[in-house]
Scaffold this active site. Sequence first.
Site, PDB file in Angstrom:
ATOM      1  N   SER A 144      11.655 -81.546   7.792  1.00 34.60           N
ATOM      2  CA  SER A 144      10.543 -80.984   8.564  1.00 34.60           C
ATOM      3  C   SER A 144      10.340 -79.515   8.248  1.00 34.60           C
ATOM      4  O   SER A 144      11.274 -78.787   7.941  1.00 34.60           O
ATOM      5  CB  SER A 144      10.810 -81.125  10.067  1.00 34.60           C
ATOM      6  OG  SER A 144       9.766 -80.497  10.783  1.00 34.60           O
ATOM      7  N   LYS A 198      13.840 -87.947  12.759  1.00 29.80           N
ATOM      8  CA  LYS A 198      12.644 -87.247  12.265  1.00 29.80           C
ATOM      9  C   LYS A 198      11.380 -87.839  12.880  1.00 29.80           C
ATOM     10  O   LYS A 198      10.428 -87.122  13.217  1.00 29.80           O
ATOM     11  CB  LYS A 198      12.582 -87.318  10.728  1.00 29.80           C
ATOM     12  CG  LYS A 198      11.298 -86.729  10.124  1.00 29.80           C
ATOM     13  CD  LYS A 198      11.128 -85.268  10.513  1.00 29.80           C
ATOM     14  CE  LYS A 198      10.022 -84.494   9.826  1.00 29.80           C
ATOM     15  NZ  LYS A 198       8.695 -85.002   9.765  1.00 29.80           N
ATOM     16  N   HIS A 201      11.168 -86.508  16.268  1.00 26.07           N
ATOM     17  CA  HIS A 201      10.743 -85.108  16.126  1.00 26.07           C
ATOM     18  C   HIS A 201       9.214 -85.052  16.048  1.00 26.07           C
ATOM     19  O   HIS A 201       8.553 -84.269  16.736  1.00 26.07           O
ATOM     20  CB  HIS A 201      11.364 -84.502  14.865  1.00 26.07           C
ATOM     21  CG  HIS A 201      10.706 -83.232  14.391  1.00 26.07           C
ATOM     22  ND1 HIS A 201       9.485 -83.220  13.741  1.00 26.07           N
ATOM     23  CD2 HIS A 201      11.065 -81.941  14.503  1.00 26.07           C
ATOM     24  CE1 HIS A 201       9.138 -81.975  13.468  1.00 26.07           C
ATOM     25  NE2 HIS A 201      10.082 -81.184  13.917  1.00 26.07           N
ATOM     26  N   ASN A 202       8.652 -85.913  15.212  1.00 25.91           N
ATOM     27  CA  ASN A 202       7.195 -85.910  15.061  1.00 25.91           C
ATOM     28  C   ASN A 202       6.496 -86.382  16.326  1.00 25.91           C
ATOM     29  O   ASN A 202       5.411 -85.892  16.657  1.00 25.91           O
ATOM     30  CB  ASN A 202       6.788 -86.780  13.872  1.00 25.91           C
ATOM     31  CG  ASN A 202       7.018 -86.079  12.549  1.00 25.91           C
ATOM     32  OD1 ASN A 202       7.871 -85.203  12.454  1.00 25.91           O
ATOM     33  ND2 ASN A 202       6.276 -86.453  11.537  1.00 25.91           N
ATOM     34  N   GLU A 205       6.382 -83.530  18.426  1.00 29.50           N
ATOM     35  CA  GLU A 205       5.358 -82.644  17.818  1.00 29.50           C
ATOM     36  C   GLU A 205       3.955 -83.067  18.282  1.00 29.50           C
ATOM     37  O   GLU A 205       3.133 -82.229  18.670  1.00 29.50           O
ATOM     38  CB  GLU A 205       5.498 -82.745  16.293  1.00 29.50           C
ATOM     39  CG  GLU A 205       4.432 -82.079  15.456  1.00 29.50           C
ATOM     40  CD  GLU A 205       4.639 -82.415  13.963  1.00 29.50           C
ATOM     41  OE1 GLU A 205       5.734 -82.182  13.433  1.00 29.50           O
ATOM     42  OE2 GLU A 205       3.677 -82.920  13.330  1.00 29.50           O
TER      43      GLU A 205
HETATM   44  C1  6PG Z   1       6.966 -81.845   9.689  1.00 25.96           C
HETATM   45  C2  6PG Z   1       5.668 -82.518   9.970  1.00 25.96           C
HETATM   46  C3  6PG Z   1       5.267 -83.310   8.781  1.00 25.96           C
HETATM   47  C4  6PG Z   1       3.812 -83.707   8.783  1.00 25.96           C
HETATM   48  C5  6PG Z   1       3.517 -84.763   9.772  1.00 25.96           C
HETATM   49  C6  6PG Z   1       2.137 -84.666  10.315  1.00 25.96           C
HETATM   50  O1  6PG Z   1       7.885 -82.104  10.447  1.00 25.96           O
HETATM   51  O2  6PG Z   1       7.021 -81.084   8.740  1.00 25.96           O
HETATM   52  O3  6PG Z   1       5.782 -83.348  11.071  1.00 25.96           O
HETATM   53  O4  6PG Z   1       6.157 -84.375   8.671  1.00 25.96           O
HETATM   54  O5  6PG Z   1       3.003 -82.622   8.960  1.00 25.96           O
HETATM   55  O6  6PG Z   1       3.687 -85.967   9.077  1.00 25.96           O
HETATM   56  O7  6PG Z   1       1.830 -85.890  10.770  1.00 25.96           O
HETATM   57  P1  6PG Z   1       0.373 -86.375  11.076  1.00 25.96           P
HETATM   58  O8  6PG Z   1      -0.405 -86.287   9.793  1.00 25.96           O
HETATM   59  O9  6PG Z   1       0.593 -87.764  11.542  1.00 25.96           O
HETATM   60  O10 6PG Z   1      -0.145 -85.443  12.110  1.00 25.96           O
END
Ligand code: 6PG
Length: 478
Positions: A144, A198, A201-202, A205
Amino acid sequence: MDDLTEGGLTDSGPTDSELADIGLVGLGVMGANLALNLAEKGFRVAVFDRDPERRAALASGAFGARFTACENEGALLAAVRPPRPTLLLVPAGAPTDAAIAGLADLAEPGDLVIDAGNADFNDTRRRAHELEARSLTFLGVGVSGGAEGARHGPAMMAGGSRAIWARVEPMFTAIAARHGEAPCAAWLGPDGAGHFVKTVHNGIEYADMQMIAEVYGLLRDGLGADEARVADLFRAWSEGPLASYLVEITAEVAAAIDPESGKPVLQIIADSAGQKGTGRWSAIEALRLGSVASTIEAAVGARNLSAASELRASLASPSAAKIDLTPEQLHDALHAGKIVAYAQGFDVLARASVEYGWSLDLAQVARVWRAGCIIRSAMLDDIAAAFEAHPGASLLSAPAFRARLDPLLPALRATVAASALSGLPAPALANALAYRDQLTQPRGTANILQGLRDYFGQHGFERTDRDGSGFHGPWVSG
Ligand code: 6PG
């Protein structure tokens, strides 16, 4: 090795010191930046991408001497010191399977494939078993931090065999973000654990970003704040308990001016958000595990609705009353919502850990997320401390977080109420509040659910005044 040209290993082959420390497949934004990060830290990297321009760009740019650009998988494997680790940075799903197949057919026992993309952990588990059956080894590592993180220090969440991780750990810790002295790269558990962490984590996010978007909407449409005011507020908030990368960059996005139109960039960005799937995977896995990740679900749903442009156009009707809230209340509501989003994310991790026998150390997960990753925030230090003091507990029951959340609740209630009354949607914040309220309600309402289930299906219920189960109501005769 420095004088080798693409795919052009000398007849006698490279000497051991000329061999690369690691191979890397996929030179998109993440792959190219990770390759540069590795090279900057002194590692030799053999790189392969189907696009020759990407290979050439890397080999002729900064640290070019540390790269061996390879024109196919065979050349890549030949250029790496055995047992050969190869890092994959390719899109999730079929492209990852294809890249693994391309390597596995040429690899030798002991070679290691490391998938550093955003993989579905179910795929990671399957791939690990398939490669083990061929005497190859596999790690699923969540990375990430976006492009900047990949280049200068991402957070990395490893899953797979701990002994295999130990082989590559020095390389990963060398390129990882650091929180103080501590590298934000760690082995978190066997098989799919790294990619699962991960994914969650997303999910967090998504929830965090959605709640930021809801507060932005209430500021913009409810309080009439312009972009500069939004930027000022988020900049100030990034100094306090909400200190985090996402709050910081919200200030920057709100302050940015579009050079073509001279307008704030936020005014010219379409209000329809895409997604690649990790938020949805989080919500799906949460449901499978019996966990409630309602803030994440709301965030995925909000993106889905944002993209339903025809339906939205057909239903659009101007809202809304102005709201009677202060920015401080919105700050506190965001703070409260963020605590609940983290609590839900960690609950998903705790349940997955039990289900799959991963023995995840939640404090360690929080520590890995403190730098480099997209959800890095000051709160993660406190979360790590809470899980150290109360391993296995819900974050909401940790004394420090109870004490932190309770005083924020009036603001969260006022915000959710204002959203409902004005028609300015705040689904993630509303779900955060409902989650907390359902958990703290002394006597809930599932008694009537059980009554209804028994009435129409004779499903039976437990009684409050007797031990045992399978009791029926008077509506079941005989
Ligand atoms: C990270 C982000 C990365 C990416 C996501 C965005 O941790 O660096 O999460 O993995 O930006 O995949 O996901 P979306 O395109 O689904 O918003």
